[in-house]
Design an enzyme around this catalytic site. Structure first.
Site, PDB file in Angstrom:
ATOM      1  N   ARG A  78       0.881  -1.173   0.000  1.00 19.73           N
ATOM      2  CA  ARG A  78       0.000   0.000   0.000  1.00 19.73           C
ATOM      3  C   ARG A  78       0.917   1.220   0.000  1.00 19.73           C
ATOM      4  NH1 ARG A  78      -2.741   2.948   4.321  1.00 19.73           N
ATOM      5  NH2 ARG A  78      -4.726   3.841   3.611  1.00 19.73           N
ATOM      6  N   ASN A 155      -6.721   8.252   2.459  1.00 18.23           N
ATOM      7  CA  ASN A 155      -6.370   7.635   3.729  1.00 18.23           C
ATOM      8  C   ASN A 155      -7.157   8.266   4.880  1.00 18.23           C
ATOM      9  OD1 ASN A 155      -4.419   5.947   5.393  1.00 18.23           O
ATOM     10  ND2 ASN A 155      -4.074   7.970   6.275  1.00 18.23           N
ATOM     11  N   GLU A 156      -7.734   7.405   5.756  1.00 20.19           N
ATOM     12  CA  GLU A 156      -8.389   7.832   6.988  1.00 20.19           C
ATOM     13  C   GLU A 156      -9.136   9.159   6.792  1.00 20.19           C
ATOM     14  OE1 GLU A 156      -5.374   7.779  10.027  1.00 20.19           O
ATOM     15  OE2 GLU A 156      -4.901   5.667   9.678  1.00 20.19           O
ATOM     16  N   HIS A 222      -8.368   0.363   9.869  1.00 20.94           N
ATOM     17  CA  HIS A 222      -7.018   0.464  10.419  1.00 20.94           C
ATOM     18  C   HIS A 222      -7.084   0.114  11.898  1.00 20.94           C
ATOM     19  CE1 HIS A 222      -5.761   3.431   6.997  1.00 20.94           C
ATOM     20  NE2 HIS A 222      -6.150   2.247   6.569  1.00 20.94           N
ATOM     21  N   TYR A 224      -5.477  -0.029  15.385  1.00 28.07           N
ATOM     22  CA  TYR A 224      -4.485   0.424  16.360  1.00 28.07           C
ATOM     23  C   TYR A 224      -5.086   0.257  17.760  1.00 28.07           C
ATOM     24  CZ  TYR A 224      -1.851   2.072  12.327  1.00 28.07           C
ATOM     25  OH  TYR A 224      -1.152   2.136  11.144  1.00 28.07           O
ATOM     26  N   GLU A 251      -4.060  -1.045   7.598  1.00 27.32           N
ATOM     27  CA  GLU A 251      -2.964  -0.635   8.482  1.00 27.32           C
ATOM     28  C   GLU A 251      -3.161  -1.287   9.838  1.00 27.32           C
ATOM     29  OE1 GLU A 251      -2.171   3.465   9.150  1.00 27.32           O
ATOM     30  OE2 GLU A 251      -2.460   4.044   7.036  1.00 27.32           O
ATOM     31  N   TRP A 280       1.706  -1.435   8.947  1.00 24.96           N
ATOM     32  CA  TRP A 280       2.320  -0.103   8.913  1.00 24.96           C
ATOM     33  C   TRP A 280       3.614  -0.164   9.718  1.00 24.96           C
ATOM     34  CZ3 TRP A 280       0.918   4.235   6.257  1.00 24.96           C
ATOM     35  CH2 TRP A 280       1.707   5.370   6.507  1.00 24.96           C
TER      36      TRP A 280
END
Length: 450
Positions: A78, A155-156, A222, A224, A251, A280
């Protein structure tokens, strides 16, 4: 991911490409598509992302990393690009080089505009509408790349403020891309800095998917700090699988400033469900999240503990990655240029010690990307390739060879690392150039050196 945005472009250097041995992708008439909630490639085979993120927009000189990522076992990457709203714009020639690097290394390429990160909360962020403007500007470069490239709109694309607007903005962005003629599989990032803690993407996923006239998009979460338990990870991902909706983890990390994600559960759940993941990130993180580097200082020989886990651990990349089937054959891929690319033109003399084949691999208004494959007919210690342009073309940048021009005459000489070839062995060099409309392929001549 908010805290990683402190990465700067200070490491941007002159674009250098590593030595590439030519890999011709198999011919594919169509691109990726979604079937029964799963991503399949142009040959109709399931494809599951097992790869990493590359911070290209901030480190444009690190294109050798694509080969390194592939050598470490990944089947996909990516790529961070910029529309120019927050960082230096990724221009057409640079984008063409990125795609060529992915294809040369048998990587499926997910391209994303990073400038949208945290829109609505991050004041400098670009909108999804502005990201679509960028993709339309790059359409000539992307045309024909559907079997190898997916478009991650932005992105995001929303932070934690006004994220309720994400659904309408995402639907409009998809409509604009389809109306502009894009046939690529579209990747849709979640709001809430990609983590979708509000379940805005999850609860509107079916509506979004059905709004796409091509029914060819995949959702991207993503993971996290929000995903610090196996139960949360399994619940979120199983929702999509049970609903027959495509999902990927675009990610994730082994740690983060907002909490400690359960990377073992992310990897195990993704493998169990057969969904893709991209860690990531390869290298170059700053702003306090340097621990997310997979290798130190872009050196593939110095994996970090996170890199060891992702590449070599249980359910990791080496254990689970499979190369996309579109790279299994030897036929040339469709031309990405608006007009058909000429066929490679070998030299007519098989007794010369080496031969060269010239090909236009990409073309856009006023510019093009070329590639020359050099094949040794006998053992040689070096090579020189010459040709003459007939339409006033000019070389603007080259890699994997020292290229000089005198008027329309061009001479390319091997680098120190790719001149020594055994009989039957091939290498390649590439370049970008300018043209004024007509771009006929010249006939190159190869002669041994040394």
């Amino acid at each position: 991911m908010r805290t990683r945005l402190a990465i700067t472009a200070s490491a941007v250097a002159a674009l250098l490409l590593s030595l590439l041995f030519v890999v011709q992708p198999a011919h594919a008439e169509t691109g990726f598509e979604i079937r029964d909630g799963r991503l399949v490639d142009a040959n109709g085979n399931d494809f599951v992302f097992r790869g990493v993120n590359h911070p290209h927009a901030w480190y444009t000189g690190e294109t050798e990393s694509f080969a390194e990522i592939a050598d470490l076992g990944a089947n996909s990457v990516r790529v961070v690009l910029s529309s120019g709203h927050r960082w230096t714009r990724t221009e057409a020639a640079d984008l063409a080089n990125v795609i060529a690097e992915c294809k040369a290394n048998k990587l499926i390429c997910v391209l994303e505009v990073h400038d949208t990160t945290g829109y609505g909360e991050e004041g400098a962020a670009a909108s999804l509408d502005q990201a679509v403007d960028y993709w339309i500007d790059m359409q000539d470069v992307l045309a024909g790349q559907e079997p190898y490239v997916l478009l991650n709109i932005g992105n995001e694309p929303w932070g934690n403020t006004n994220y309720q607007q994400w659904t309408g903005a995402t639907t409009q962005a998809i409509d604009r891309l389809r109306d502009a003629g894009f046939d690529h599989t579209i990747v849709v990032d979640a709001p809430n800095w990609g983590q979708d803690w509000s379940f805005t993407m999850r609860d509107n996923a079916r509506q979004i998917f059905q709004s796409d006239p091509a029914a060819n998009l995949i959702f991207d979460v993503h993971m996290y700090g929000v995903y610090d338990t196996a139960a949360e990870i399994q619940s979120y991902l199983n929702f999509y699988v049970d609903a027959g909706l495509p999902i990927m983890v675009g990610e994730f990390g082994h740690n983060h400033s907002d909490g400690n994600p359960d990377e073992d559960a992310i990897l195990a759940t993704a493998e169990d469900l057969g969904i893709g993941y991209l860690g990531w990130s390869y290298s170059g993180n700053g702003g306090g999240v340097e621990y997310l580097d997979l290798v130190e200082d872009f050196n593939p020989d110095t994996l970090t503990s996170w890199g060891q886990r992702l590449f070599n651990g249980p359910n990791g990349i080496v254990e689970t990655a499979e190369t996309a089937s579109v790279y299994d054959g030897s036929d040339p891929d469709p031309s990405p240029s608006p007009t058909p690319s000429p066929d490679p033109s070998p030299t007519p003399d098989p007794e010369a010690g080496c031969t060269a084949a010239y090909e236009v691999v990409n073309q856009w208004g006023g510019g093009f990307q070329g590639e020359v494959e050099v094949t040794a007919d006998e053992d040689i210690d070096g090579w020189q390739v010459t040709w003459t342009f007939t339409n006033g073309q000019r070389i603007t940048q080259a890699w994997n060879a020292d290229v000089t021009s005198s008027g329309s005459a061009v001479t390319a000489v091997n680098k120190s690392y790719n001149g020594d070839l055994s009989a039957g062995q091939s290498t390649s060099f590439g370049f970008t150039g300018s043209h004024s409309g007509t771009n006929s392929a010249p006939v190159p001549t190869c002669t041994p050196r040394g």
